[in-house]
Design a protein around this motif. Structure first.
Motif, mmCIF file in Angstrom:
data_model
loop_
_atom_site.group_PDB
_atom_site.id
_atom_site.type_symbol
_atom_site.label_atom_id
_atom_site.label_comp_id
_atom_site.label_asym_id
_atom_site.label_seq_id
_atom_site.Cartn_x
_atom_site.Cartn_y
_atom_site.Cartn_z
ATOM 1 N N SER A 93 0.807 -1.231 0.000
ATOM 2 C CA SER A 93 0.000 0.000 0.000
ATOM 3 C C SER A 93 0.837 1.276 0.000
ATOM 4 N N THR A 94 2.150 1.140 0.183
ATOM 5 C CA THR A 94 3.010 2.334 0.159
ATOM 6 C C THR A 94 3.697 2.510 -1.197
ATOM 7 N N ASP A 95 3.597 1.510 -2.060
ATOM 8 C CA ASP A 95 4.338 1.497 -3.333
ATOM 9 C C ASP A 95 3.490 2.074 -4.476
ATOM 10 N N ARG A 96 3.259 3.382 -4.415
ATOM 11 C CA ARG A 96 2.433 4.058 -5.412
ATOM 12 C C ARG A 96 3.045 3.980 -6.808
ATOM 13 N N GLU A 97 4.375 4.020 -6.875
ATOM 14 C CA GLU A 97 5.066 4.049 -8.172
ATOM 15 C C GLU A 97 4.807 2.795 -8.996
ATOM 16 N N ARG A 98 4.642 1.649 -8.333
ATOM 17 C CA ARG A 98 4.506 0.389 -9.074
ATOM 18 C C ARG A 98 3.074 -0.146 -9.118
ATOM 19 N N LEU A 99 2.110 0.653 -8.688
ATOM 20 C CA LEU A 99 0.724 0.190 -8.701
ATOM 21 C C LEU A 99 0.237 -0.062 -10.125
ATOM 22 N N THR A 100 0.748 0.676 -11.085
ATOM 23 C CA THR A 100 0.383 0.458 -12.489
ATOM 24 C C THR A 100 0.836 -0.927 -12.940
ATOM 25 N N ILE A 101 2.020 -1.345 -12.519
ATOM 26 C CA ILE A 101 2.533 -2.679 -12.873
ATOM 27 C C ILE A 101 1.642 -3.748 -12.232
ATOM 28 N N THR A 102 1.262 -3.526 -10.975
ATOM 29 C CA THR A 102 0.370 -4.465 -10.285
ATOM 30 C C THR A 102 -0.938 -4.608 -11.052
ATOM 31 N N LYS A 103 -1.487 -3.490 -11.491
ATOM 32 C CA LYS A 103 -2.744 -3.512 -12.243
ATOM 33 C C LYS A 103 -2.586 -4.306 -13.538
ATOM 34 N N GLU A 104 -1.482 -4.068 -14.265
ATOM 35 C CA GLU A 104 -1.226 -4.798 -15.516
ATOM 36 C C GLU A 104 -1.150 -6.296 -15.257
ATOM 37 N N GLU A 105 -0.426 -6.691 -14.204
ATOM 38 C CA GLU A 105 -0.271 -8.110 -13.878
ATOM 39 C C GLU A 105 -1.618 -8.728 -13.489
ATOM 40 N N LEU A 106 -2.431 -7.994 -12.743
ATOM 41 C CA LEU A 106 -3.744 -8.496 -12.332
ATOM 42 C C LEU A 106 -4.608 -8.804 -13.549
ATOM 43 N N TYR A 107 -4.711 -7.863 -14.466
ATOM 44 C CA TYR A 107 -5.596 -8.072 -15.615
ATOM 45 C C TYR A 107 -5.039 -9.102 -16.599
ATOM 46 N N LYS A 108 -3.724 -9.239 -16.646
ATOM 47 C CA LYS A 108 -3.110 -10.296 -17.457
ATOM 48 C C LYS A 108 -3.507 -11.663 -16.877
ATOM 49 N N MET A 109 -3.464 -11.770 -15.546
ATOM 50 C CA MET A 109 -3.850 -13.030 -14.895
ATOM 51 C C MET A 109 -5.324 -13.342 -15.130
ATOM 52 N N LEU A 110 -6.169 -12.347 -14.933
ATOM 53 C CA LEU A 110 -7.609 -12.573 -15.055
ATOM 54 C C LEU A 110 -8.020 -12.964 -16.465
ATOM 55 N N ALA A 111 -7.214 -12.613 -17.458
ATOM 56 C CA ALA A 111 -7.506 -12.966 -18.850
ATOM 57 C C ALA A 111 -7.070 -14.394 -19.173
ATOM 58 N N HIS A 112 -6.306 -15.024 -18.280
ATOM 59 C CA HIS A 112 -5.780 -16.363 -18.538
ATOM 60 C C HIS A 112 -6.874 -17.415 -18.389
ATOM 61 N N GLU A 113 -6.935 -18.300 -19.344
ATOM 62 C CA GLU A 113 -7.954 -19.364 -19.391
ATOM 63 C C GLU A 113 -7.997 -20.194 -18.101
ATOM 64 N N ASP A 114 -6.834 -20.534 -17.544
ATOM 65 C CA ASP A 114 -6.797 -21.392 -16.353
ATOM 66 C C ASP A 114 -7.343 -20.709 -15.097
ATOM 67 N N LEU A 115 -7.505 -19.383 -15.142
ATOM 68 C CA LEU A 115 -8.012 -18.665 -13.962
ATOM 69 C C LEU A 115 -9.443 -18.168 -14.159
ATOM 70 N N ARG A 116 -10.112 -18.646 -15.194
ATOM 71 C CA ARG A 116 -11.434 -18.091 -15.507
ATOM 72 C C ARG A 116 -12.461 -18.319 -14.406
ATOM 73 N N LYS A 117 -12.238 -19.309 -13.544
ATOM 74 C CA LYS A 117 -13.181 -19.570 -12.450
ATOM 75 C C LYS A 117 -12.630 -19.151 -11.088
ATOM 76 N N ALA A 118 -11.472 -18.550 -11.066
ATOM 77 C CA ALA A 118 -10.827 -18.204 -9.794
ATOM 78 C C ALA A 118 -11.429 -16.946 -9.172
ATOM 79 N N ALA A 119 -11.534 -16.967 -7.859
ATOM 80 C CA ALA A 119 -11.941 -15.793 -7.089
ATOM 81 C C ALA A 119 -10.669 -15.024 -6.719
#
Length: 179
Positions: A93-119
């Motif tokens: 929560s203190t790493d404001r500079e890299r939050l954009t990278i976190t967001k990119e990684e999150l949406y890349k994961m959520l687009a992956h077929e193997d995670l389509r049912k993951a919470a």
């Protein structure tokens, strides 16, 4: 009656639920894993590869894979996705500079077929630090409300004290009971 039977079966079968813990390096993933396991702070070094532990909450078994978050390791995250039911994304929560990278990684994961049912459980870690972003600020930046095809929850926490971690596990436990 069907729900009762399902609960009874899950009680006796002790089904394991696969969880991957991801996030950028130094977000607190390993500290959270061992806080779950031992209820204490373990001094860690950067994770190369993964750590795996079984955590049991109210007869619910979670097999938790803590995956290294360094830039060079993120491309290997997808090798852990098969049969994953929960993604725990740990955000510093203190790493404001890299939050954009976190967001990119999150949406890349959520687009992956193997995670389509993951919470998805997002831990807004390091809430004890000065100038940390609130869970609401992080949620807004990550545009979590736009995630419609995955159940998700964001939880403010502090890996060092364990504060907030129980609520995150409780959410996961409720999600397994609803399946």
């Amino acid at each position: 009656m069907g729900m009762f039977l399902a609960k009874l079966m899950s009680f006796f079968c002790n089904q394991e639920h696969k969880v991957i813990i991801v996030g950028l390096d130094n977000a607190g993933k390993t500290t959270i894993l061992y806080q779950f396991l031992m209820n204490e702070v373990v001094h860690t070094s950067p994770t190369i590869g993964s750590n795996v532990e079984e955590i049991v909450v109210k007869n619910t078994h979670f097999l938790m894979w803590d995956i290294g978050g360094q830039d060079m390791l993120r491309s290997t995250w997808s090798t852990y996705y098969t049969n994953t039911e929960f993604v725990i994304l740990v955000v510093d929560s203190t790493d404001r500079e890299r939050l954009t990278i976190t967001k990119e990684e999150l949406y890349k994961m959520l687009a992956h077929e193997d995670l389509r049912k993951a919470a998805v459980l997002v831990f807004a870690n390091k809430q004890d630090m000065k100038n940390s972003m609130s869970a609401a600020e992080i949620s807004k930046f990550l545009t979590l409300t736009s995630i419609k095809d995955h159940p998700w929850h964001i939880q403010a926490c502090c890996a060092l004290t364990g504060e907030g971690l129980g609520q995150g596990l409780e959410w996961m436990t409720l999600k397994t009971a609803a399946k």
